[in-house]
Scaffold this motif. Structure first.
Motif, PDB file in Angstrom:
ATOM      1  N   THR A  35       8.679  10.780 -11.231  1.00 44.00           N
ATOM      2  CA  THR A  35       7.238  11.049 -11.291  1.00 44.00           C
ATOM      3  C   THR A  35       7.031  12.449 -11.852  1.00 44.00           C
ATOM      4  O   THR A  35       7.793  13.367 -11.572  1.00 44.00           O
ATOM      5  CB  THR A  35       6.586  10.951  -9.901  1.00 44.00           C
ATOM      6  N   PHE A  55       1.979   7.273  -8.071  1.00 44.19           N
ATOM      7  CA  PHE A  55       2.367   5.921  -8.470  1.00 44.19           C
ATOM      8  C   PHE A  55       1.812   5.663  -9.862  1.00 44.19           C
ATOM      9  O   PHE A  55       0.611   5.764 -10.086  1.00 44.19           O
ATOM     10  CB  PHE A  55       1.815   4.908  -7.464  1.00 44.19           C
ATOM     11  N   ALA A  76       2.078   1.358  -2.155  1.00 42.27           N
ATOM     12  CA  ALA A  76       2.540   1.025  -3.508  1.00 42.27           C
ATOM     13  C   ALA A  76       3.167  -0.361  -3.527  1.00 42.27           C
ATOM     14  O   ALA A  76       2.921  -1.155  -4.432  1.00 42.27           O
ATOM     15  CB  ALA A  76       3.538   2.071  -4.002  1.00 42.27           C
ATOM     16  N   VAL A 100       7.408   5.768  -8.729  1.00 46.26           N
ATOM     17  CA  VAL A 100       6.750   6.059  -7.464  1.00 46.26           C
ATOM     18  C   VAL A 100       7.455   7.202  -6.734  1.00 46.26           C
ATOM     19  O   VAL A 100       8.676   7.335  -6.814  1.00 46.26           O
ATOM     20  CB  VAL A 100       6.772   4.805  -6.545  1.00 46.26           C
TER      21      VAL A 100
END
Length: 135
Positions: A121, A17, A72, A12
């Motif tokens: 990410t 996400f 999230a 995340v």
């Protein structure tokens, strides 16, 4: 970070996400993407703590990113509560991880096996697997 077989990994940041699952072993992880939820950032409760106009103008506080972190956490809470996720590890940049922790349900805290304050990410799965082995 040792990720057990079938454990989930949430990757995340303030905008992205991705949920993955380890199909391998802790010593030989094989991650598979299982979800890329489209989140609606609706919880701007971080605004109460971040009312510094100077910080926002200088880019140190982005309420949209913090709201994404809260969303999230809420998504992960629901997945743990409905039994979709039994074991969970989370990796996120430090600011996002800090905000996520504020929204963890007790059951998510019990399912949590590891956290890593690191931005992964956008990294390819092979790179994330290498990071899991180096921790």
């Amino acid at each position: 970070m040792r990720l057990p077989h079938k454990a989930h990994l949430a990757v995340v940041d303030g905008n992205k996400f991705v949920l993955m699952q380890n199909e391998g072993t802790p010593d030989s992880p094989s991650l598979k993407e299982v979800a890329k939820p489209e989140l609606t950032a609706s919880n701007f409760s971080a605004g109460v703590r971040h009312q510094d106009d100077v910080g926002r103008k200088l880019g140190r506080t982005d309420l949209d990113e913090l709201a994404h972190a809260a969303a999230a956490s809420e998504w992960l809470n629901a997945a743990v509560l409905d039994g979709t996720i039994e074991k969970l590890a989370v990796t996120a940049d430090p600011k996002t991880l800090g905000e996520m922790r504020r929204h963890y349900h007790t059951k998510l805290q019990q399912a949590l096996i590891a956290e890593e304050a690191k931005t992964l990410t956008g990294e390819p799965i092979s790179r994330i697997e290498k990071v899991l082995l180096s921790e």
